[in-house]
Design a protein around this motif. Structure first.
Motif, PDB file in Angstrom:
ATOM      1  N   GLU A   9       0.832  -1.206   0.000  1.00 18.47           N
ATOM      2  CA  GLU A   9       0.000   0.000   0.000  1.00 18.47           C
ATOM      3  C   GLU A   9       0.870   1.262   0.000  1.00 18.47           C
ATOM      4  O   GLU A   9       0.553   2.246  -0.671  1.00 18.47           O
ATOM      5  CB  GLU A   9      -0.965  -0.028   1.179  1.00 18.47           C
TER       6      GLU A   9
ATOM      7  N   HIS B 240       2.184   1.728  -3.471  1.00 16.89           N
ATOM      8  CA  HIS B 240       1.135   2.294  -4.323  1.00 16.89           C
ATOM      9  C   HIS B 240       0.969   3.795  -4.050  1.00 16.89           C
ATOM     10  O   HIS B 240       0.798   4.581  -4.978  1.00 16.89           O
ATOM     11  CB  HIS B 240      -0.179   1.560  -4.106  1.00 16.89           C
TER      12      HIS B 240
ATOM     13  N   LEU C 220      -0.392  -3.275  -7.035  1.00 15.49           N
ATOM     14  CA  LEU C 220      -1.843  -3.396  -7.129  1.00 15.49           C
ATOM     15  C   LEU C 220      -2.257  -4.833  -7.426  1.00 15.49           C
ATOM     16  O   LEU C 220      -3.230  -5.338  -6.859  1.00 15.49           O
ATOM     17  CB  LEU C 220      -2.380  -2.458  -8.213  1.00 15.49           C
TER      18      LEU C 220
ATOM     19  N   LEU D  89      -1.728  -6.917  -4.287  1.00 14.05           N
ATOM     20  CA  LEU D  89      -2.769  -6.577  -3.317  1.00 14.05           C
ATOM     21  C   LEU D  89      -4.099  -7.226  -3.710  1.00 14.05           C
ATOM     22  O   LEU D  89      -4.800  -7.784  -2.862  1.00 14.05           O
ATOM     23  CB  LEU D  89      -2.920  -5.055  -3.195  1.00 14.05           C
ATOM     24  N   ALA D  90      -4.446  -7.164  -4.995  1.00 12.92           N
ATOM     25  CA  ALA D  90      -5.682  -7.809  -5.458  1.00 12.92           C
ATOM     26  C   ALA D  90      -5.623  -9.314  -5.192  1.00 12.92           C
ATOM     27  O   ALA D  90      -6.606  -9.915  -4.731  1.00 12.92           O
ATOM     28  CB  ALA D  90      -5.906  -7.527  -6.943  1.00 12.92           C
TER      29      ALA D  90
ATOM     30  N   TYR E 249      -5.986  -9.940  -1.293  1.00 10.60           N
ATOM     31  CA  TYR E 249      -7.354  -9.724  -0.817  1.00 10.60           C
ATOM     32  C   TYR E 249      -8.322 -10.755  -1.410  1.00 10.60           C
ATOM     33  O   TYR E 249      -9.277 -11.149  -0.751  1.00 10.60           O
ATOM     34  CB  TYR E 249      -7.812  -8.298  -1.074  1.00 10.60           C
TER      35      TYR E 249
ATOM     36  N   THR F 186     -11.181  -3.087  -5.486  1.00  5.35           N
ATOM     37  CA  THR F 186     -10.579  -1.757  -5.466  1.00  5.35           C
ATOM     38  C   THR F 186      -9.220  -1.770  -6.158  1.00  5.35           C
ATOM     39  O   THR F 186      -8.948  -0.965  -7.051  1.00  5.35           O
ATOM     40  CB  THR F 186     -10.417  -1.251  -4.018  1.00  5.35           C
ATOM     41  N   TYR F 187      -8.364  -2.709  -5.737  1.00  2.00           N
ATOM     42  CA  TYR F 187      -7.008  -2.750  -6.292  1.00  2.00           C
ATOM     43  C   TYR F 187      -6.986  -3.285  -7.721  1.00  2.00           C
ATOM     44  O   TYR F 187      -6.223  -2.793  -8.559  1.00  2.00           O
ATOM     45  CB  TYR F 187      -6.076  -3.535  -5.374  1.00  2.00           C
TER      46      TYR F 187
ATOM     47  N   ARG G  52      -8.105  -0.501 -10.029  1.00  2.81           N
ATOM     48  CA  ARG G  52      -7.041   0.498 -10.189  1.00  2.81           C
ATOM     49  C   ARG G  52      -6.002   0.012 -11.191  1.00  2.81           C
ATOM     50  O   ARG G  52      -5.544   0.776 -12.038  1.00  2.81           O
ATOM     51  CB  ARG G  52      -6.376   0.794  -8.845  1.00  2.81           C
TER      52      ARG G  52
END
Length: 124
Positions: free
Chosen positions: A57, A60, A70, A73-74, A77, A88-89, A92
């Motif tokens: 994060e 980013h 990103l 992170l995707a 999660y 969200t990620y 993006r």
């Protein structure tokens, strides 16, 4: 550990290996963002997910156009079942470059199906 968790860790490690195999050619030239990203990958290799998320994060934040953090992170999660943050990620990342990591579209479609958003799922 559950089989699903082990599979998720393997998938994340493969993502890291894929991005690492790109001969250190990142979508960012921001040295701080890259340094944070590299630290996050090391954290993930030692199964330190929460520390890795924090570093990703920060990477980013240091460079909002840096796609690699990103994507991971995707991934993270998604493995945690947090569709909201995964979307969200992933969104993006695809807004920056929709063709960089095409499996993000699959993640997004599955998340929309799980939340009964069929029109959005069909679009992804």
């Amino acid at each position: 550990m559950s089989r699903l968790f082990k599979t998720g860790i393997i998938a994340i490690c493969l993502t890291i290996a894929h991005t690492a195999g790109m001969a250190q050619q990142y979508t960012s030239s921001n040295r701080n963002a890259i340094k944070l990203y590299e630290k996050a990958k090391a954290e993930l290799m030692h199964s330190q997910t929460s520390g890795a998320i924090e570093l990703l994060e920060k990477a980013h934040t240091a460079d909002p156009a840096f796609i690699e953090p990103l994507i991971i992170l995707a991934d993270l999660y998604s493995e945690q079942g947090n569709d909201s943050l995964m979307k969200t990620y992933a969104y993006r990342a695809v807004q920056i470059d929709p063709d960089y990591e095409t499996r993000l579209w699959l993640f997004l479609g599955r998340a929309e199906l799980r939340t009964n958003r069929l029109a959005e799922a069909e679009a992804n």
